[in-house]
Design an enzyme around this catalytic site. Structure first.
Site, mmCIF file in Angstrom:
data_model
loop_
_atom_site.group_PDB
_atom_site.id
_atom_site.type_symbol
_atom_site.label_atom_id
_atom_site.label_comp_id
_atom_site.label_asym_id
_atom_site.label_seq_id
_atom_site.Cartn_x
_atom_site.Cartn_y
_atom_site.Cartn_z
ATOM 1 N N LYS A 189 36.820 62.603 65.509
ATOM 2 C CA LYS A 189 36.035 63.790 65.708
ATOM 3 C C LYS A 189 36.928 64.526 66.695
ATOM 4 C CE LYS A 189 31.882 62.592 64.387
ATOM 5 N NZ LYS A 189 31.110 63.054 63.553
ATOM 6 N N GLU A 223 20.156 60.821 67.097
ATOM 7 C CA GLU A 223 20.335 61.033 65.724
ATOM 8 C C GLU A 223 18.828 61.287 65.239
ATOM 9 O OE1 GLU A 223 23.442 59.423 63.005
ATOM 10 O OE2 GLU A 223 22.572 57.567 64.132
ATOM 11 N N ASP A 242 25.638 48.814 64.074
ATOM 12 C CA ASP A 242 25.880 49.910 63.355
ATOM 13 C C ASP A 242 26.827 51.130 64.221
ATOM 14 O OD1 ASP A 242 25.576 51.923 61.226
ATOM 15 O OD2 ASP A 242 23.929 52.871 62.209
ATOM 16 N N HIS A 247 31.754 53.179 66.951
ATOM 17 C CA HIS A 247 31.669 54.573 67.506
ATOM 18 C C HIS A 247 31.671 54.594 69.245
ATOM 19 C CE1 HIS A 247 31.527 55.077 63.415
ATOM 20 N NE2 HIS A 247 30.112 55.222 63.416
ATOM 21 N N LYS A 339 18.238 56.084 66.520
ATOM 22 C CA LYS A 339 17.558 57.025 65.420
ATOM 23 C C LYS A 339 16.212 57.270 65.569
ATOM 24 C CE LYS A 339 20.812 55.308 62.160
ATOM 25 N NZ LYS A 339 21.595 56.351 61.647
HETATM 26 C C1 BG6 Z 1 27.759 55.835 60.739
HETATM 27 C C2 BG6 Z 1 26.711 54.888 60.872
HETATM 28 O O1 BG6 Z 1 28.960 55.051 60.962
HETATM 29 O O2 BG6 Z 1 27.804 56.922 61.595
HETATM 30 C C3 BG6 Z 1 25.295 55.976 60.608
HETATM 31 O O3 BG6 Z 1 26.359 54.059 59.935
HETATM 32 C C4 BG6 Z 1 25.329 57.099 61.661
HETATM 33 O O4 BG6 Z 1 24.253 55.210 60.909
HETATM 34 C C5 BG6 Z 1 26.716 57.764 61.269
HETATM 35 O O5 BG6 Z 1 24.367 57.988 61.347
HETATM 36 C C6 BG6 Z 1 26.792 59.065 62.636
HETATM 37 O O6 BG6 Z 1 28.143 59.788 62.246
HETATM 38 P P1 BG6 Z 1 28.113 61.297 62.451
HETATM 39 O O7 BG6 Z 1 29.438 61.535 62.017
HETATM 40 O O8 BG6 Z 1 26.993 61.984 61.458
HETATM 41 O O9 BG6 Z 1 27.703 61.576 63.606
#
Ligand code: BG6
Length: 499
Positions: A189, A223, A242, A247, A339
């Protein structure tokens, strides 16, 4: 790093996608390759071989990928634009541990006469080790004369520390570490990379990047989506596996790492590993786990397809971490993600200490300065600080110095996958995770996985701000959550609130 338009184009290669008929290929890999092709960033001789188990032919694969691209872009590419791209795509059918299928793949690769080969695992994770074994068994793990061979491995990388170690061992029986590229798309990113530029290419920030001036750090990823048809995957994963294990810990490591000598893969990864090894979750018991319940017209998690109606899986977590080193000792890092929250936001916020003495008569408590790094949406950087309101006397107001990418540079930020695929073709592993990083991250989240399994999560209504217990977690340390700038709502928000 993402290539700028003057960066060299990667050399021609054969790009093999295992799982070419799957969701990841359709949603991420093909759109990224398509954009690179359109921008002239894909060498004209680069070819794509789709490999999957489906009994389809090349024409069907190409047609399906075109339809998927049209769905994403909202418009079908014209024949004129599509045909030269489609001509790059071939199809080989076979199973993921089927040496016969890999034999056919080898023949297709030989026919292309491209000595540079990139293998990409866009398959279910339980196929990764078998793919590496089969590449080994057929000799496709070795670089042809004058070329190279690399393996890109998608997330999730293992299910826990033991399985990640086992997968690392299996991969390294077939490949050398410098051939393996483990994906975490958050590293690509633009703001995640810009964080390094902000710190290391400006004299302004580094001197205040420590416990001397930073009161605490918050990392938030919210999210609005639910589990989007991935109920059975999410039942196994939950929020910790996840997004925390990868991340969020990667973002934390980028914030907290020491300056590397050079912005090169091993220097950067050495520094990230050091900080991950100094990181801990001092009180996993105090972490907050939540699960979305019906609300705002959305089903609850337990009503989602593939989810156990009595599931206790966490779709939200808020955790306090700390780092035992000279720079960060005593500075809490509060990290949360969930989520089905009110909107989309991924933000890193450094909240600074307030001055020891302020020579003004204040009507309200002094607000702390904040550096807000917006990873998504509307990538950018904002500094919130106190300024004088116009007029006689000294009255304070909050102002934001705001940088966005809108029109600032000659191109908008690329999708993370465009950056990663180009870097993989270049062999630049800076934005990929090394084996020891992944293992350090699993070590860190294991106590949280154990805690998450221990009892029912706090239920929170879908479309809201997450469980109120998350306020108590940060409140117990005398702080409050920063209100993230949600998609479509960006403005100078310096409020406090839950996600
Ligand atoms: C993914 C997860 O790695 O990243 C998902 O498995 C999540 O659950 C996604 O929604 C989020 O990525 P981004 O780029 O949409 O923020």
């Amino acid at each position: 790093m993402s290539r700028n338009p003057s960066a060299p184009r990667p050399e021609p290669c054969a790009f093999v996608i295992f799982g070419a008929t799957g969701d990841l290929a359709a949603r991420k890999l093909i759109p990224a390759l398509w954009t690179l092709h359109r921008e002239g960033a894909l060498h004209p001789r680069t070819q794509v071989i789709g490999y999957a188990r489906s009994e389809i032919d090349e024409t069907t694969l190409r047609r399906n990928l075109r339809t998927a691209l049209a769905e994403q872009a909202g418009a079908e590419p014209s024949d004129e634009a599509w045909e030269p791209f489609a001509a790059r795509i071939r199809y080989v059918r076979g199973g993921y541990d089927d040496v016969g299928g890999f034999g056919r793949l080898g023949e297709a690769l030989d026919a292309l006469e491209l000595p540079r080969r990139l293998f990409y695992t866009a398959t279910p994770p339980n196929a990764y080790a078998g793919i590496a074994d089969a590449l080994h068994a057929t000799g496709l793990n070795r670089a042809p004369d004058g070329g190279w061979t690399r393996l890109v491995v998608e997330k999730p990388f293992g299910h826990d520390l033991d399985s990640a170690r086992a997968l690392n061992r299996r991969l390294r029986e077939a490949f050398d570490e410098d051939q393996i590229l483990r994906i975490d798309h958050y590293l690509a990113k633009e703001t995640a990379q810009n964080l390094a530029v902000l710190r290391f290419a400006n004299a302004l920030f580094e001197p205040m990047w420590s416990r001397r001036t930073v009161d605490h750090v918050q990392i938030t990823m919210t999210e609005p989506m639910g589990v989007e048809g991935r109920g059975s995957f999410y039942e196994e994963a939950g929020v910790i596996r996840d997004v925390f294990q990868n991340h969020l810990l990667q973002l934390l490591a980028l914030v907290a790492m020491e300056p590397p000598a050079r912005w090169r893969a091993d220097d950067v990864r050495d520094e990230k590993v050091k900080v991950l090894n100094a990181l801990s979750c001092p009180d996993p018991e105090a972490s907050v786990f939540g699960q979305y319940a019906r609300g705002g017209g959305h089903a609850g998690y337990r009503e989602e397809e593939g989810v156990d109606p009595d599931s206790n899986q966490a779709t939200y977590a808020a955790v306090r971490f700390e780092i035992r080193n000279g720079r960060w000792s005593g500075v809490p890092f509060f990290v949360r993600s969930g989520k089905r929250l009110r909107g989309k936001a991924s933000e890193i916020v450094l909240v600074f200490s307030t001055p020891a003495h302020v020579p003004f008569d204040l009507q309200e408590p002094l607000a702390a300065d904040r550096l807000v790094l917006r990873v998504a949406p509307d990538e950018g950087i904002r500094i919130d600080l106190n300024a004088k309101r116009p007029g006689t006397g000294i009255r304070l107001g909050r102002v934001g110095l705001d940088f966005t990418y809108d029109g600032r540079f000659d191109r908008p930020p690329p999708d993370a996958y465009e950056t990663l695929l180009q870097d993989a073709m270049h062999g630049d592993a800076t934005l990929f995770m090394r084996a020891d990083e992944v293992e350090a991250q699993w070590r860190l989240v294991e106590p949280l996985l154990a805690r998450g399994d221990a009892g029912p999560p706090h239920l929170y209504p879908a479309g809201g701000d997450g469980p109120a217990a998350a306020d108590a977690l940060i409140g117990a340390h005398g702080r409050a959550w920063h209100a993230p700038s949600l998609e479509g709502e960006r403005g100078d928000r310096d409020g406090e609130g839950r996600a």
